[in-house]
Design a protein around this motif. Sequence first.
Motif, PDB file in Angstrom:
ATOM      1  N   VAL A  26      38.389  40.990  37.379  1.00 45.03           N
ATOM      2  CA  VAL A  26      38.740  39.922  38.311  1.00 45.03           C
ATOM      3  C   VAL A  26      39.597  38.911  37.541  1.00 45.03           C
ATOM      4  N   VAL A  27      40.621  38.404  38.184  1.00 39.99           N
ATOM      5  CA  VAL A  27      41.527  37.453  37.554  1.00 39.99           C
ATOM      6  C   VAL A  27      40.893  36.063  37.576  1.00 39.99           C
ATOM      7  N   VAL A  28      40.966  35.363  36.455  1.00 44.38           N
ATOM      8  CA  VAL A  28      40.381  34.019  36.384  1.00 44.38           C
ATOM      9  C   VAL A  28      41.449  32.937  36.186  1.00 44.38           C
ATOM     10  N   GLU A  29      42.677  33.347  35.912  1.00 44.33           N
ATOM     11  CA  GLU A  29      43.778  32.397  35.769  1.00 44.33           C
ATOM     12  C   GLU A  29      45.068  33.090  36.193  1.00 44.33           C
ATOM     13  N   ASP A  30      45.864  32.425  37.000  1.00 40.53           N
ATOM     14  CA  ASP A  30      47.101  33.026  37.505  1.00 40.53           C
ATOM     15  C   ASP A  30      47.990  33.513  36.353  1.00 40.53           C
ATOM     16  N   PHE A  31      48.577  34.702  36.527  1.00 41.89           N
ATOM     17  CA  PHE A  31      49.599  35.180  35.596  1.00 41.89           C
ATOM     18  C   PHE A  31      50.417  36.262  36.282  1.00 41.89           C
ATOM     19  N   GLU A  32      51.539  36.613  35.668  1.00 39.27           N
ATOM     20  CA  GLU A  32      52.464  37.555  36.279  1.00 39.27           C
ATOM     21  C   GLU A  32      52.631  38.786  35.402  1.00 39.27           C
ATOM     22  N   LEU A  33      52.756  39.935  36.047  1.00 44.34           N
ATOM     23  CA  LEU A  33      52.987  41.197  35.353  1.00 44.34           C
ATOM     24  C   LEU A  33      53.911  42.057  36.203  1.00 44.34           C
ATOM     25  N   ASP A  34      55.045  42.441  35.647  1.00 41.68           N
ATOM     26  CA  ASP A  34      56.032  43.268  36.351  1.00 41.68           C
ATOM     27  C   ASP A  34      56.424  42.665  37.699  1.00 41.68           C
ATOM     28  N   PHE A  72      49.341  37.722  39.851  1.00 41.17           N
ATOM     29  CA  PHE A  72      47.896  37.836  40.035  1.00 41.17           C
ATOM     30  C   PHE A  72      47.322  36.427  40.150  1.00 41.17           C
ATOM     31  N   ARG A  73      46.582  36.193  41.207  1.00 44.23           N
ATOM     32  CA  ARG A  73      45.979  34.891  41.443  1.00 44.23           C
ATOM     33  C   ARG A  73      44.515  34.893  41.009  1.00 44.23           C
ATOM     34  N   ALA A  74      44.057  33.747  40.551  1.00 43.37           N
ATOM     35  CA  ALA A  74      42.645  33.613  40.209  1.00 43.37           C
ATOM     36  C   ALA A  74      41.792  34.036  41.400  1.00 43.37           C
ATOM     37  N   GLY A  75      40.818  34.892  41.155  1.00 43.30           N
ATOM     38  CA  GLY A  75      39.965  35.414  42.219  1.00 43.30           C
ATOM     39  C   GLY A  75      40.372  36.784  42.708  1.00 43.30           C
ATOM     40  N   ASP A  76      41.559  37.263  42.317  1.00 41.65           N
ATOM     41  CA  ASP A  76      41.991  38.610  42.719  1.00 41.65           C
ATOM     42  C   ASP A  76      41.186  39.676  41.990  1.00 41.65           C
ATOM     43  N   GLY A  77      40.743  40.683  42.728  1.00 41.08           N
ATOM     44  CA  GLY A  77      40.121  41.841  42.112  1.00 41.08           C
ATOM     45  C   GLY A  77      41.190  42.845  41.730  1.00 41.08           C
ATOM     46  N   VAL A  78      41.018  43.499  40.570  1.00 40.12           N
ATOM     47  CA  VAL A  78      42.016  44.453  40.080  1.00 40.12           C
ATOM     48  C   VAL A  78      41.308  45.700  39.571  1.00 40.12           C
ATOM     49  N   ILE A  79      41.806  46.868  39.997  1.00 39.36           N
ATOM     50  CA  ILE A  79      41.286  48.151  39.537  1.00 39.36           C
ATOM     51  C   ILE A  79      42.353  48.831  38.700  1.00 39.36           C
ATOM     52  N   VAL A  80      42.015  49.172  37.475  1.00 44.29           N
ATOM     53  CA  VAL A  80      42.914  49.944  36.629  1.00 44.29           C
ATOM     54  C   VAL A  80      42.469  51.404  36.720  1.00 44.29           C
ATOM     55  N   ALA A  81      43.292  52.243  37.314  1.00 41.29           N
ATOM     56  CA  ALA A  81      42.944  53.655  37.498  1.00 41.29           C
ATOM     57  C   ALA A  81      43.302  54.429  36.232  1.00 41.29           C
ATOM     58  N   ALA A  82      42.290  54.695  35.409  1.00 43.54           N
ATOM     59  CA  ALA A  82      42.536  55.378  34.135  1.00 43.54           C
ATOM     60  C   ALA A  82      43.131  56.761  34.346  1.00 43.54           C
ATOM     61  N   ALA A  83      42.662  57.477  35.370  1.00 48.57           N
ATOM     62  CA  ALA A  83      43.185  58.819  35.623  1.00 48.57           C
ATOM     63  C   ALA A  83      44.661  58.778  35.967  1.00 48.57           C
ATOM     64  N   ALA A  84      45.072  57.751  36.694  1.00 44.78           N
ATOM     65  CA  ALA A  84      46.495  57.606  37.027  1.00 44.78           C
ATOM     66  C   ALA A  84      47.296  57.292  35.778  1.00 44.78           C
ATOM     67  N   ALA A  85      46.812  56.359  34.979  1.00 50.04           N
ATOM     68  CA  ALA A  85      47.515  55.988  33.751  1.00 50.04           C
ATOM     69  C   ALA A  85      47.581  57.153  32.776  1.00 50.04           C
ATOM     70  N   ASN A  86      46.532  57.943  32.711  1.00 52.34           N
ATOM     71  CA  ASN A  86      46.490  59.071  31.788  1.00 52.34           C
ATOM     72  C   ASN A  86      47.316  60.258  32.258  1.00 52.34           C
ATOM     73  N   HIS A  87      47.835  60.185  33.479  1.00 52.94           N
ATOM     74  CA  HIS A  87      48.728  61.220  33.994  1.00 52.94           C
ATOM     75  C   HIS A  87      50.123  60.652  34.256  1.00 52.94           C
ATOM     76  N   ASP A  88      50.443  59.572  33.573  1.00 48.02           N
ATOM     77  CA  ASP A  88      51.750  58.938  33.725  1.00 48.02           C
ATOM     78  C   ASP A  88      52.798  59.765  32.986  1.00 48.02           C
ATOM     79  N   PRO A  89      53.762  60.368  33.688  1.00 54.01           N
ATOM     80  CA  PRO A  89      54.756  61.232  33.031  1.00 54.01           C
ATOM     81  C   PRO A  89      55.681  60.474  32.092  1.00 54.01           C
ATOM     82  N   ASP A  90      55.752  59.149  32.208  1.00 50.31           N
ATOM     83  CA  ASP A  90      56.565  58.372  31.276  1.00 50.31           C
ATOM     84  C   ASP A  90      55.931  58.309  29.894  1.00 50.31           C
ATOM     85  N   VAL A  91      54.651  58.656  29.810  1.00 45.17           N
ATOM     86  CA  VAL A  91      53.919  58.589  28.544  1.00 45.17           C
ATOM     87  C   VAL A  91      53.461  59.977  28.092  1.00 45.17           C
TER      88      VAL A  91
END
Length: 401
Positions: A293-301, A305-324
């Motif tokens: 959960v975001v606790v302080e506003d910040f920007e990425l790409d 992201f606003r304070a209070g926003d929930g964020v899910i990082v999908a490891a399976a998606a990141a681990n299948h990123d063809p750029d990497v």
Amino acid sequence: MTNAATQTPPAFPMPRSCPFGPPPQYAQARREAPISRVTLQDGKQAWLITGHAFARQFLSSDKISSNRANPGFPQLIPGVASVPLKGTIVAMDPPEHSQHRRMITNEFTVKRVKQMRPEIQRITDRSIDEMLAGPRPADLVEALSLPVPSLVICELLGVPYADRGRFQGRTKIILSRNSTSEQRRDTALWLRQYINGLVVGKETEPGEDLLSRLIDKYRDIDAYDRETLTGIGLLLLVGGHETTANMISLSVASLLDDPELLAGLRERPERTPQLVEELLRFHSIVDNATSRVVVEDFELDGVTFRAGDGVIVAAAAANHDPDVFTRPDQIDVDRGARHHLAFGFGIHQCLGQNLARLELEVVLNTLFARIPNLALADPVERLPFKSDALVYGVHRLPATW
């Protein structure tokens, strides 16, 4: 996939169409918008990160929190949030998290884990002995995948192995999406009470186990708290066997489904650590344990992201990123995949990752050396894998020889 303001974001979790691969929608989201919006089971919306670089950047931020009690934290398993979290370090933020992690880290160093190899080997051999002496075909999950990590974590924590059936069945309730919120809450409370009783006993009768050592460590700095140690024990107990059991099952299925990959394991067992690393990347069992959960506003790409926003990082998606990872949907032992996110990233990277790696290495080498004619009783396409089951539970994996 579209996330236009006039449309409801897609539902999360997303269904899987292949027992071994991530949901197809991950790839679509990664191409179109590697940071996008999704709708959770409780109707709330959250951000979903599917790109590898963005995942690492986000998890490195000091403007995010792991506190599950925060109203904005994305609840993927409804009901568990109501369970007391004291001592559950995955739900802590610095400086509290830093203090407790320092107390535990030395228990899971590469050197310390290597000392456990003989015991892991003994447990593996005994489980295979019992499987060979039992009925055929065997249920590999019940005969090997669950007993090995369960026995290892029981020995590590000083849990009587006779109790393994009691907590194994209950962790399945917590992880199953078919369970109600009340069932999950009641089960998590039962597990916490069980660990609390174990800790109480070790306060007066310590043993040669991790919980007893932690009691001494905390007492030495005058910081011992029973409830905190109970939470730590519960985290290690649940996290120490279910995920590794899933990885054992899926790794065996992957090898039996790929004769060339299996031949490589048999011909060069010294390369098993590399194989294990690639299997961890490929299957990414703990797909969304990196929710924040975001606790302080910040920007990425370009996304704010606003304070209070929930964020899910999908490891399976990141681990299948063809750029990497070139040809990410193939298992390539030579790729060198140590930069995967199967164990998370940042300050909450999995404490037990070295133990999980060693368990997988020992089990795979031993199983295929001792049962060279091991085979699936049913072809892979007929195995009972269902959509999101790779994340939420262990499956029956029938085998014959």
